[in-house]
Design an enzyme around this catalytic site. Sequence first.
Site, PDB file in Angstrom:
ATOM      1  N   CYS A  28       1.175   1.566   5.019  1.00  0.00           N
ATOM      2  CA  CYS A  28       0.821   0.176   4.716  1.00  0.00           C
ATOM      3  C   CYS A  28      -0.609  -0.156   5.119  1.00  0.00           C
ATOM      4  CB  CYS A  28       1.802  -0.794   5.368  1.00  0.00           C
ATOM      5  SG  CYS A  28       3.504  -0.503   4.825  1.00  0.00           S
TER       6      CYS A  28
ATOM      7  N   TYR B 119       6.339   5.574   2.978  1.00  0.00           N
ATOM      8  CA  TYR B 119       7.158   6.784   2.910  1.00  0.00           C
ATOM      9  C   TYR B 119       8.622   6.411   2.749  1.00  0.00           C
ATOM     10  CZ  TYR B 119      10.028  10.615   4.695  1.00  0.00           C
ATOM     11  OH  TYR B 119      11.007  11.572   4.833  1.00  0.00           O
TER      12      TYR B 119
ATOM     13  N   GLN C  68       0.830  -1.190   0.000  1.00  0.00           N
ATOM     14  CA  GLN C  68       0.000   0.000   0.000  1.00  0.00           C
ATOM     15  C   GLN C  68       0.873   1.252   0.000  1.00  0.00           C
ATOM     16  OE1 GLN C  68      -3.609  -0.526   2.454  1.00  0.00           O
ATOM     17  NE2 GLN C  68      -2.912  -2.611   2.882  1.00  0.00           N
TER      18      GLN C  68
END
Length: 229
Positions: free
Chosen positions: A179, A78, A75
């Site tokens: 995530c 960063y 997903q």
Amino acid sequence: MSMKVEWRISDKLVAYPDAVAEMDARAAAIRDGTAPELVWLLEHPPLYTAGTSANPEDLLETERFPIFQTGRGGQYTYHGPGQRVAYVLLDLKSRKQDIRAYVCALEDWIIRTLAAFNVKGERRNGRVGIWVARGDIGSPLREDKIAAIGVRLKRWVSMHGISLNVEPDLSHFEGIVPCGISEHGITSLLDMGQLVSMSEADLELRAAFERVFGPGGQFARQDDVTNSD
């Protein structure tokens, strides 16, 4: 085939599109037998990446940092300064054609690296990545994520890899639901009280990698892991 792996360390921040282009080219060369496998250690400027399962609602601040769509599993995540990204390009046809075993090996690699700094990293069913338990005696226990995993395969050559939070600005994670998990936090070696330089992290990453992936390049199977971020 030789299991010799090239190691590369980039001292300057690497733009994400440049890294993806380099990974694509190197993966093709590995498949063709014209280049050795590669572990590439680098840092990116601050950015967010969206994996193949990214939920648009998990992008909380659309204007904060550049956003890149990526072919890895998982997903939103960063990347930024103070976080060691390791792109791992291995020929799994010459090692073991087992994606779950490969992800398990990546987890083991991170856990062994953290242990060198007296940090106990752990797996969690249903939550990919590596986690640490937090909390003082008598206080409620919480778990924070210290490292992420995102994998893509092209004809059994691995791409992308892991990210280990050494000393990033943890506030940068606030622009996303990392995530897709909102009920747990994010931590780093620095946040855990470990003053570790990037070069020290690199030394332990390489030592742990060689214990997990060499010699012979095999790695153990474990059934409770997945191949997303």
